[in-house]
Design a protein around this motif. Structure first.
Motif, mmCIF file in Angstrom:
data_model
loop_
_atom_site.group_PDB
_atom_site.id
_atom_site.type_symbol
_atom_site.label_atom_id
_atom_site.label_comp_id
_atom_site.label_asym_id
_atom_site.label_seq_id
_atom_site.Cartn_x
_atom_site.Cartn_y
_atom_site.Cartn_z
ATOM 1 N N PRO A 120 5.886 -27.357 32.725
ATOM 2 C CA PRO A 120 6.977 -26.484 31.949
ATOM 3 C C PRO A 120 6.781 -25.573 31.377
ATOM 4 O O PRO A 120 8.125 -24.368 31.551
ATOM 5 C CB PRO A 120 6.719 -27.616 30.873
ATOM 6 N N SER A 121 5.948 -24.974 32.307
ATOM 7 C CA SER A 121 5.650 -22.954 32.004
ATOM 8 C C SER A 121 5.418 -22.408 33.227
ATOM 9 O O SER A 121 5.398 -21.466 33.046
ATOM 10 C CB SER A 121 3.740 -22.798 31.134
ATOM 11 N N GLY A 122 5.922 -23.186 34.711
ATOM 12 C CA GLY A 122 5.370 -22.695 35.539
ATOM 13 C C GLY A 122 7.210 -21.899 36.324
ATOM 14 O O GLY A 122 7.295 -22.022 35.412
ATOM 15 N N LYS A 123 6.960 -20.457 36.684
ATOM 16 C CA LYS A 123 8.664 -19.756 36.977
ATOM 17 C C LYS A 123 8.215 -19.827 38.704
ATOM 18 O O LYS A 123 7.400 -19.678 39.977
ATOM 19 C CB LYS A 123 8.497 -18.947 36.874
ATOM 20 N N ILE A 124 9.397 -20.001 39.012
ATOM 21 C CA ILE A 124 9.968 -19.575 40.806
ATOM 22 C C ILE A 124 10.727 -18.804 40.543
ATOM 23 O O ILE A 124 11.729 -18.372 40.568
ATOM 24 C CB ILE A 124 9.905 -21.252 41.062
ATOM 25 N N THR A 125 10.061 -17.825 41.301
ATOM 26 C CA THR A 125 11.147 -16.570 42.228
ATOM 27 C C THR A 125 11.851 -16.324 43.447
ATOM 28 O O THR A 125 10.211 -16.870 43.904
ATOM 29 C CB THR A 125 10.345 -14.837 42.018
ATOM 30 N N ALA A 126 12.835 -16.290 43.639
ATOM 31 C CA ALA A 126 13.529 -17.022 44.681
ATOM 32 C C ALA A 126 14.188 -16.166 45.243
ATOM 33 O O ALA A 126 14.948 -15.296 44.712
ATOM 34 C CB ALA A 126 14.289 -18.653 44.829
ATOM 35 N N VAL A 127 14.133 -15.014 46.640
ATOM 36 C CA VAL A 127 14.125 -14.370 47.048
ATOM 37 C C VAL A 127 15.239 -15.020 48.383
ATOM 38 O O VAL A 127 14.540 -15.457 49.316
ATOM 39 C CB VAL A 127 13.474 -13.282 47.404
ATOM 40 N N ASP A 128 15.923 -14.137 48.574
ATOM 41 C CA ASP A 128 16.774 -13.999 49.965
ATOM 42 C C ASP A 128 17.672 -13.175 50.296
ATOM 43 O O ASP A 128 18.377 -11.188 49.545
ATOM 44 C CB ASP A 128 18.117 -15.326 50.014
ATOM 45 N N ILE A 129 18.131 -12.369 51.408
ATOM 46 C CA ILE A 129 18.761 -11.275 51.843
ATOM 47 C C ILE A 129 19.773 -11.007 51.531
ATOM 48 O O ILE A 129 20.890 -10.317 52.136
ATOM 49 C CB ILE A 129 18.427 -10.907 53.673
ATOM 50 N N SER A 130 20.842 -12.672 51.260
ATOM 51 C CA SER A 130 22.346 -13.111 51.295
ATOM 52 C C SER A 130 22.689 -13.400 49.994
ATOM 53 O O SER A 130 21.652 -14.086 49.444
ATOM 54 C CB SER A 130 22.144 -14.345 52.558
ATOM 55 N N PRO A 131 23.324 -11.705 49.184
ATOM 56 C CA PRO A 131 24.136 -11.972 48.600
ATOM 57 C C PRO A 131 24.763 -12.964 47.908
ATOM 58 O O PRO A 131 24.466 -13.292 46.992
ATOM 59 C CB PRO A 131 24.464 -10.657 48.240
ATOM 60 N N ALA A 132 25.254 -13.533 49.173
ATOM 61 C CA ALA A 132 26.152 -14.894 48.981
ATOM 62 C C ALA A 132 25.341 -16.049 48.575
ATOM 63 O O ALA A 132 25.500 -17.393 47.665
ATOM 64 C CB ALA A 132 27.105 -14.967 50.388
ATOM 65 N N LEU A 192 22.185 -25.100 36.097
ATOM 66 C CA LEU A 192 22.838 -26.688 35.590
ATOM 67 C C LEU A 192 21.221 -27.180 35.752
ATOM 68 O O LEU A 192 21.874 -28.485 35.582
ATOM 69 C CB LEU A 192 24.062 -26.951 36.707
ATOM 70 N N THR A 193 20.837 -27.094 36.231
ATOM 71 C CA THR A 193 19.077 -27.789 36.657
ATOM 72 C C THR A 193 17.675 -26.687 36.127
ATOM 73 O O THR A 193 17.560 -27.655 35.914
ATOM 74 C CB THR A 193 19.521 -27.884 37.899
ATOM 75 N N ALA A 194 17.744 -26.132 36.180
ATOM 76 C CA ALA A 194 16.259 -25.001 35.586
ATOM 77 C C ALA A 194 16.346 -24.273 34.855
ATOM 78 O O ALA A 194 17.471 -23.085 35.003
ATOM 79 C CB ALA A 194 15.814 -25.473 36.757
ATOM 80 N N ASP A 195 16.074 -22.980 34.468
ATOM 81 C CA ASP A 195 15.472 -22.176 33.246
ATOM 82 C C ASP A 195 14.090 -21.792 33.855
ATOM 83 O O ASP A 195 14.249 -20.384 33.182
ATOM 84 C CB ASP A 195 15.898 -22.505 31.917
ATOM 85 N N ASN A 196 13.887 -22.211 34.610
ATOM 86 C CA ASN A 196 12.009 -21.053 34.760
ATOM 87 C C ASN A 196 12.386 -20.647 35.912
ATOM 88 O O ASN A 196 11.499 -20.750 37.127
ATOM 89 C CB ASN A 196 11.130 -22.224 34.673
ATOM 90 N N THR A 197 13.516 -20.553 36.963
ATOM 91 C CA THR A 197 13.643 -20.130 38.319
ATOM 92 C C THR A 197 14.245 -18.806 38.031
ATOM 93 O O THR A 197 15.485 -18.570 37.460
ATOM 94 C CB THR A 197 14.788 -20.879 38.896
ATOM 95 N N GLU A 198 14.681 -17.377 39.003
ATOM 96 C CA GLU A 198 14.712 -16.578 39.079
ATOM 97 C C GLU A 198 15.557 -16.584 40.097
ATOM 98 O O GLU A 198 14.574 -16.871 41.619
ATOM 99 C CB GLU A 198 14.261 -15.565 38.475
ATOM 100 N N PHE A 199 16.507 -15.888 40.733
ATOM 101 C CA PHE A 199 16.882 -15.504 42.032
ATOM 102 C C PHE A 199 17.567 -14.305 42.239
ATOM 103 O O PHE A 199 18.458 -14.067 41.769
ATOM 104 C CB PHE A 199 18.181 -16.902 42.296
ATOM 105 N N VAL A 200 17.284 -14.027 43.431
ATOM 106 C CA VAL A 200 16.796 -11.996 43.573
ATOM 107 C C VAL A 200 17.206 -11.211 44.675
ATOM 108 O O VAL A 200 17.111 -13.004 45.587
ATOM 109 C CB VAL A 200 15.752 -11.458 43.182
ATOM 110 N N VAL A 201 18.106 -10.973 45.183
ATOM 111 C CA VAL A 201 18.828 -9.976 46.498
ATOM 112 C C VAL A 201 17.722 -9.378 46.922
ATOM 113 O O VAL A 201 17.772 -8.222 45.737
ATOM 114 C CB VAL A 201 20.396 -9.540 46.371
#
Length: 282
Positions: A69-81, A92-101
């Protein structure tokens, strides 16, 4: 101009947007690849993960339960879309993720340092892969791990080979003389990628080719349409400004080829993939 501007433009084009249009089916077909990554990554609860080339976020979502429950995922992509779409799904699915352009080749990424770096088909597009992985290495913890999946050669990979052969026959070749050039098949050569990772500073580098079955409920016409709209075929279609008729002809060719994979319950297409693991030591 940023080093990976060509990739940024491609993934923002209609060809790139097909990954959003076909998201549900692609997530289903490639779920077996996520399972293979999870098995190799040996993720632990509480770890911080970096997902490179996250696309619409399917692999990120697959790893979320592994760090809860305490880990975190940072996800990156070059596409803003892609990032915008993945953020909407994450609400809708998780609060321990961050998505970054971000362009992982040069960016300093929030959430560092990371215990684990993962990528499913998102690491083969860097203009300078050595520079990119050096940058990624700097943002990992000592003893941090890297686990990535990439496509092996198109030959013997019907998911790519059938649509590509049809597209070349109907439209023409990509005229890409360098087999290791950035693209869907950029990491097809295991020894080449192992050399990139070692040059970037990774240690305990290993690469292997393994077969994973891509499953789809069908019908075969739908699977063929999916395979014909992404990967090398999509790049050929974009290069030659292929018409709807061209795409239909390519799809018909793929339908004929894929019929041999139709089973009693679903369609299972064998895929040869390259998996790479490595560590930051010290």
């Amino acid at each position: 101009m940023q080093p990976n501007q060509a990739q940024a433009l491609y993934w923002s084009s209609e060809s790139g947007q097909k990954w959003i249009w076909f998201e549900t089916e692609l997530d289903l077909v490639f779920s077996a690849v996520d399972d293979a990554l999870i098995k190799r990554a040996a993720t632990q609860p509480g770890e911080r993960i970096l997902d490179i080339g996250c696309g619409t976020g399917a692999t990120t979502r697959a790893f979320v339960p592994r760090v809860a429950p305490s880990g975190k995922i940072t996800a990156v992509d070059i596409s803003p879309a892609f990032v915008s779409h993945a953020r909407d799904r994450a609400k809708l699915t998780a609060d321990n993720t961050e998505f970054v352009v971000a362009d992982a080749q040069s960016a300093e990424i929030s959430g560092a340092p990371f215990d684990l770096v993962i990528s499913r088909f998102g690491s083969m597009f860097f203009a300078d892969p050595v520079e990119a992985f050096r940058n990624i290495l700097k943002q990992m913890k000592p003893a941090g791990r890297l686990t990535i999946a990439a496509w092996a050669k198109a030959k013997g990979n019907p998911w790519f080979e059938a649509p590509k052969s049809a597209a070349v026959k109907i439209l023409g070749p990509l005229d890409q003389s360098n087999p290791n050039a950035p693209g869907p098949l950029g990491f097809q050569n295991v020894e080449h990628v192992v050399g990139i990772l070692k040059e970037a500073g990774f240690q305990n580098v290993e690469g292997e080719t393994a077969t994973v079955e891509l499953a789809h409920p069908g019908p075969v016409e739908r699977v063929a349409a999916l395979a014909s709209n992404i990967g090398p075929a999509a790049r050929i279609i974009k290069k030659y400004d292929g018409s709807a008729g061209d795409i239909e002809a390519i799809t018909e060719f793929v339908v004929a080829d894929f019929r041999k994979f139709v089973g009693s319950e679903d369609i299972r297409i064998p895929a040869n993939l390259n998996f790479f693991t490595a560590q930051r030591v010290g």
